[in-house]
Design a protein around this motif. Structure first.
Motif, PDB file in Angstrom:
ATOM      1  N   LEU A   7       0.818  -1.212   0.000  1.00  0.00           N
ATOM      2  CA  LEU A   7       0.000   0.000   0.000  1.00  0.00           C
ATOM      3  C   LEU A   7       0.854   1.266   0.000  1.00  0.00           C
ATOM      4  O   LEU A   7       0.440   2.307  -0.516  1.00  0.00           O
ATOM      5  N   ARG A  37       3.528   1.760  -1.695  1.00  0.00           N
ATOM      6  CA  ARG A  37       4.155   2.007  -2.989  1.00  0.00           C
ATOM      7  C   ARG A  37       3.529   3.196  -3.715  1.00  0.00           C
ATOM      8  O   ARG A  37       4.180   3.864  -4.514  1.00  0.00           O
ATOM      9  N   GLN A  38       2.238   3.459  -3.462  1.00  0.00           N
ATOM     10  CA  GLN A  38       1.569   4.591  -4.086  1.00  0.00           C
ATOM     11  C   GLN A  38       2.204   5.922  -3.689  1.00  0.00           C
ATOM     12  O   GLN A  38       2.134   6.904  -4.418  1.00  0.00           O
ATOM     13  N   GLN A  39       2.873   5.932  -2.536  1.00  0.00           N
ATOM     14  CA  GLN A  39       3.455   7.167  -2.016  1.00  0.00           C
ATOM     15  C   GLN A  39       4.916   7.362  -2.424  1.00  0.00           C
ATOM     16  O   GLN A  39       5.554   8.322  -1.972  1.00  0.00           O
ATOM     17  N   ASP A  53       8.091   8.209  -4.865  1.00  0.00           N
ATOM     18  CA  ASP A  53       8.420   9.105  -5.978  1.00  0.00           C
ATOM     19  C   ASP A  53       8.923   8.268  -7.158  1.00  0.00           C
ATOM     20  O   ASP A  53       9.943   7.580  -7.062  1.00  0.00           O
ATOM     21  N   GLU A  54       8.219   8.353  -8.282  1.00  0.00           N
ATOM     22  CA  GLU A  54       8.540   7.496  -9.430  1.00  0.00           C
ATOM     23  C   GLU A  54       9.936   7.755  -9.976  1.00  0.00           C
ATOM     24  O   GLU A  54      10.596   6.830 -10.464  1.00  0.00           O
TER      25      GLU A  54
END
Length: 420
Positions: free
Chosen positions: A232, A234-236, A238-239
């Motif tokens: 969960l 991983r959505q946060q 920075d790509e």
């Protein structure tokens, strides 16, 4: 200059090393092969040994040069027992291509000394063959550390500690490229991630799984909650940092009729920058602590430094690009493609500017079971010839204002700060 005259001997050596892979800090046979080849063509050369299996030597010059360059070659193999040419006893396999680096380095060495071109360069050239780039076989390396034989698991940080790189102004390295390429290709400016190695020891309370599960605390359930939290989170992320997390079960002793009271989860934490690495590690630790707290368990956290991120030196890369533009034997170049793989050249690049040139010529998957070269002429003849042209292009053009140098004490301080 015709590199074809070096090809047969160099390729035979590379094939021999490919078929006899050795893990890091165990590359004794490989070291012996390299040293014999060097002394065959430079009889009185002073070859310095370091870190059990490392080698270093400097091409003799008639006068002192303004700059000093290290050409860095990696000696070790990967632990890959299912590879089709893995060592049956050790599980080692050369499916990262380091054997080809050795052949490239030897071909370049031979050309430099036979043509004597380097004598006119304004920089001296040393070859440094380093052990243990791959971060594996950790129990063995931990034993070496306990025996005071090494401090760092990676060969380049260990060489830095020993002063092997203190004299140099910049370094050049090469590395095999993974993937299929339609034409002969090289690569520059492929930045690498850095990583930390984490262990989370979750503890609970054992109980009979049928009679009184309610009196136990399930450590496996805590680890499951930890994995969900990571997912969960991983959505946060920075790509642009290309974060990689890979939690696995490392230690457990579970039976179906007992509530498990202990389990160890290990993961690496990969990022493109040191500052973001520090941030992510704190977040992952918080997920572990929260998971344990929510189910009334405990967690003990271990942190071990892996490697620093590698930011390729764009100034040095510009010499490769200039050479490529006038070199007709290589049709394609890749540029500015960062990846989340890591290497201890990142640590070396903290000390000085470093350039790593990638090269194609392989079939199969890098670190996979079927990795092998499929264009040896390019790897062991054309590509070394290209590297010599790069060195010629550098001669007389190195700007000292584009270089930097940090010492080992600064590196040690950085590592300690990261691990706080």
């Amino acid at each position: 200059m015709d590199f074809k005259k070096y090809y047969d001997e160099v390729y035979d050596i590379a094939k021999d090393i490919y078929m006899h892979p050795e893990l890091g800090y165990k590359e004794y046979r490989t070291k012996d092969i390299v040293e014999k080849y060097i002394k065959k063509y430079l009889h009185n050369i002073d070859v310095q040994s370091f870190a059990k299996t490392g080698l270093k030597f400097t091409l003799p010059t008639k006068e002192k040069k303004p700059f000093k360059m290290a050409f860095v070659v990696e000696l070790d193999a990967v632990y890959a027992p299912t590879h089709f040419h893995a060592d049956k006893d050790t599980g080692a396999a050369h499916n990262c291509g380091h054997y080809s680096q050795i052949g490239i380095g030897l071909a370049l060495f031979r050309a430099l000394i036979e043509e004597n071109i380097y004598q006119n360069f304004d920089f001296s050239i040393s070859f440094v063959f380093v052990p243990a780039e791959e971060f594996l076989d950790l129990d063995y390396r931990e034993q070496l550390r306990k025996n005071n034989e090494i401090v760092y698991f990676g060969g380049k940080p260990e060489a830095m500690r020993l002063g092997i790189f203190d004299e140099f102004d910049f370094a050049m390295a090469t590395h095999a490229m993974g993937g299929d390429f339609k034409e002969r290709t090289i690569e520059i400016n492929s930045d690498l991630a850095g990583f930390l190695y984490k262990k989370y020891h979750f503890t609970g309370k054992a109980a009979h799984a049928g009679f009184s599960p309610f009196t136990g605390i399930n450590a496996y359930s805590i680890s499951t909650l930890f994995n969900v939290g990571i997912g969960l989170m991983r959505q946060q992320l920075d790509e642009k940092e290309m974060v990689r997390l890979n939690p696995i079960i490392m230690e457990s002793d579970m039976g179906t009729n007992v509530i498990p009271n202990s389990i160890t989860i290990g993961t690496d934490v990969r990022t493109q920058t040191v500052e973001y690495m520090k941030d992510i590690v704190k977040r992952v630790d918080d997920v572990a602590k929260g998971s344990a707290m929510s189910l009334q368990g405990q967690v003990n956290i271990e942190t071990q430094m892996g490697y620093l991120p590698f930011l390729q030196n764009r100034y040095l890369s510009s010499f490769v690009m200039d050479t490529f533009n006038s070199y007709e034997k290589i049709p394609s170049i890749r540029n500015e493609n960062p990846i989340s793989a890591a290497g201890d050249i990142g640590d070396l690049s903290f000390m000085m500017p470093c350039l790593q040139v990638g090269y194609s010529g392989f079939a199969g998957t890098i670190h996979g079971d079927d990795f092998i070269e499929n264009d040896p002429e390019f790897i062991f003849s054309i590509f070394p010839e290209f590297l010599l042209e790069v060195l010629k292009n550098m001669d007389g053009k190195i700007d000292k204002n584009e270089l930097y140098h940090r010492d080992y004490r600064e590196y040690e301080k950085l590592i300690n700060d990261i691990l706080k």
